[in-house]
Motif scaffolding. Structure first.
Motif, short mmCIF file in Angstrom:
data_model
loop_
_atom_site.label_atom_id
_atom_site.label_comp_id
_atom_site.label_asym_id
_atom_site.label_seq_id
_atom_site.Cartn_x
_atom_site.Cartn_y
_atom_site.Cartn_z
N CYS A 4 0.85 -1.19 -0.14
CA CYS A 4 0.09 -0.03 0.03
C CYS A 4 0.86 1.15 0.04
O CYS A 4 1.45 1.62 1.02
N HIS A 6 2.43 4.72 0.07
CA HIS A 6 2.51 5.97 1.26
C HIS A 6 3.18 7.14 0.53
O HIS A 6 4.22 7.26 0.21
N LYS A 21 -5.71 14.13 -2.96
CA LYS A 21 -5.91 13.12 -1.84
C LYS A 21 -7.24 12.15 -2.22
O LYS A 21 -6.73 10.94 -2.06
N VAL A 22 -8.18 12.52 -2.85
CA VAL A 22 -9.07 11.72 -3.12
C VAL A 22 -8.69 10.71 -4.39
O VAL A 22 -9.12 9.66 -4.24
N CYS A 24 -5.81 9.76 -4.94
CA CYS A 24 -4.95 8.79 -4.35
C CYS A 24 -5.53 7.73 -3.43
O CYS A 24 -5.04 6.38 -3.68
N LYS A 25 -6.51 8.03 -2.87
CA LYS A 25 -7.29 7.26 -1.76
C LYS A 25 -7.98 6.20 -2.68
O LYS A 25 -7.98 4.71 -2.23
N ARG A 26 -8.42 6.45 -4.06
CA ARG A 26 -9.26 5.80 -4.94
C ARG A 26 -8.13 4.43 -5.25
O ARG A 26 -8.67 3.39 -5.49
N TRP A 29 -3.97 4.12 -1.94
CA TRP A 29 -2.66 4.84 -1.35
C TRP A 29 -2.92 5.68 -0.11
O TRP A 29 -3.96 6.19 -0.05
N ASP A 30 -2.12 5.35 0.91
CA ASP A 30 -2.05 6.27 2.04
C ASP A 30 -1.40 7.53 1.73
O ASP A 30 -0.46 7.87 1.12
#
Length: 263
Positions: A4, A6, A21-22, A24-26, A29-30
């Motif tokens: 995962c 980071h 952030k949105v 990368c979260k999809r 990824w942290d």
């Protein structure tokens, strides 16, 4: 790189940061987000930084210069794992000189604002893909002064360590820690410099143009930045000279490009 990824995102614009952030979260990824330069080095010396996979760094920060910050990360941090961490610049500056400076100071790639978050994700994946090609080391030995070096190197890009001879000495590459050793001494190279030197090593005596070397270090080459290769070659030569200044390892072919171990 962990299963995962980071990412450290350093960006002072909340709208851009939230969008990244949105996205990368999809991807699963942290994300650690900082909005200023002064918090970066302390964060990199914290336990949270030990699993970092990449840094996305805005060039224009309110309390500092992202270019200088990149140089600090590359050359002054005492955490070896961070000296080679992929760094992608975000820049609102359109001037070519700023992009050149970013790559010369140790950046791996850049995205000029405005940009698509998906483009940035693709660029990070491309950087990681190149690194992961060299992530499962074993050992191969070869002694050669001709193009069999190229065959051995190319057939083992899945991650084997290489030890071989050519006219300019003995080389060893260990993918486990990305170390390139010449004449028994480890070379302190940036990611881009290491990739350029490994490309030249594929075929000693072959002349590689700036454009060919640019393609070797980036999946998104900007041909306007081909001259940055000259700066990287200068830095590589400086490193090689600290080991043995008497050997002309990289030869310049004017108007054509560069070759390793000229006959």
């Amino acid at each position: 790189m962990s299963t995962c990824p980071h990412i450290l995102l350093v960006e002072d614009d909340p709208a851009i940061a939230m969008s990244l952030k949105v996205t990368c979260k999809r991807e699963g990824w942290d994300i650690t987000w900082l909005d200023n330069a002064s918090s970066v080095l302390p964060m990199l010396h914290s336990p949270e930084a030990h699993d970092l996979s990449a840094i996305i760094l805005d060039v224009g920060l309110p309390d500092g210069d992202g270019l200088s910050l990149c140089q600090q990360i590359r050359h002054t941090t005492d955490i070896d794992a961070l000296k080679d961490i992929p760094i992608v610049f975000l820049t609102a500056r359109s001037e070519e000189v700023d992009r050149i400076l970013g790559l010369e100071m140790g950046g791996d790639d850049y995205c000029a604002k405005p940009f698509s978050p998906r483009e940035l994700v693709a660029r990070l994946k491309a950087i990681w893909r190149r690194e992961q090609l060299l992530s499962h080391p074993s050992v191969i030995h070869t002694t050669s002064t001709d193009n069999t070096v190229n065959e051995t190197f190319s057939n083992n890009m899945s991650g084997q360590a290489l030890t071989f001879d050519c006219q300019c000495g003995i080389w060893h590459y260990q993918p486990l820690n990305y170390s390139l050793i010449w004449q028994g001494q480890k070379l302190e190279l940036s990611n881009t410099e290491r990739k350029i030197l490994l490309t030249l090593l594929q075929t000693p005596n072959q002349v590689f143009s700036r454009e060919q070397l640019l393609h070797a270090v980036s999946d998104y080459p900007d041909h306007r930045l081909a001259r940055t290769i000259d700066s990287h070659i200068k830095s590589i030569r400086k490193q090689l000279a600290t080991v043995d200044a008497s050997i002309d390892v990289i030869h310049t072919h004017r108007g054509l490009g560069y070759a390793l171990c000229p006959a």
